[in-house]
Motif scaffolding. Structure first.
Motif: not given
Length: 238
Positions: A49-50, A79-85, A88-91, A118-127
């Motif tokens: 996946r990575h 918003v399906c991506d659970e990896d917190v670091s 960013k590769q897609l963001i 997906k809310k959790v993934c959105a919060v992680r992406a917001w960073y």
């Protein structure tokens, strides 16, 4: 399945990646792991996946016009991506191709109406979607004096930060999954002055929840300002 949520996002995440990769670079294949790593199924799946995420991110970064054309589908992957670091590769390519406002509006909409996982993934992406405030020196950083240009860029999306704050507050109050609530707590502040008067009652309700579990929500209770979490020092003198 992760401890903080219900649902299998890993499967949807990879399916969405596969659809985009099949369309944009059908001949690409992810590299196979050598032994002895191939015997660890979980590590193989994570690496696969990575590799797909990284390849798609590099492609989108190199071709902003392609990123713009498939942006809605890439946002759905994010918003399906659970990896917190690694998320960013897609963001980052979408921030370039679409602009910050488009990306942040989407993340707010997911927190407002999307499923909890997906809310959790959105919060992680917001960073990673935030403006990075630039400081000319360590002294400027300590005094919280960013460059005027970076401050202006952050001010331009202050309205979206307000919507994000309200969305996280509302989701926090309706969520019954404690670990998901912990992530949502990162997105708002317990100070009335950051909200319109008609939402002060929601702030009070959130404070009651936080105070009942003060150790878990100690960061939320201590939070006294609500701006970007991103900062960088500039050493080039420009």
């Amino acid at each position: 399945m992760q401890a903080w949520t219900d649902g299998d996002l890993e499967t949807e995440f990879e399916q969405r990646l596969d659809e985009l990769l099949a369309e944009l670079c059908p001949d690409w294949r992810h590299p196979e792991l050598p032994e002895p790593y191939r015997s660890n199924d979980r590590f193989v799946a994570y690496n696969r996946r990575h590799a797909k995420r990284l390849h798609l991110g590099d492609l989108l970064a190199a071709r902003p016009e392609v990123a713009a054309a498939v942006a809605d589908r890439v946002l759905a992957v994010i918003v399906c991506d659970e990896d917190v670091s690694s998320n960013k590769q897609l963001i980052h390519p979408l921030l370039v191709a679409l602009g910050r406002r488009h990306v942040q509006r989407y993340l707010v909409s997911v927190i407002e109406t999307g499923p909890e996982h997906k809310k959790v993934c959105a919060v992680r992406a917001w960073y990673w979607s935030q403006v990075s405030l630039v400081y000319e020196s360590v002294e400027a950083l300590r005094a919280r004096r960013p460059t005027p240009t970076s401050r202006a860029a952050d001010d331009e999306v202050a309205d979206l930060r307000g919507l994000y704050r309200i969305a996280c507050l509302a989701a926090f109050l309706t969520c019954r999954h404690v670990a998901t609530r912990e992530w949502l707590a990162r997105g708002f502040i317990l100070k009335d002055e950051y909200y319109p008067a008609n939402l002060h009652d929601l702030v009070a309700q959130a404070r009651i929840i936080a105070e009942r579990d003060a150790h878990r929500y100690k960061d939320l209770l201590a939070k006294d300002d609500d701006g970007t979490n991103m900062a960088q020092l500039r050493f080039d003198g420009h």
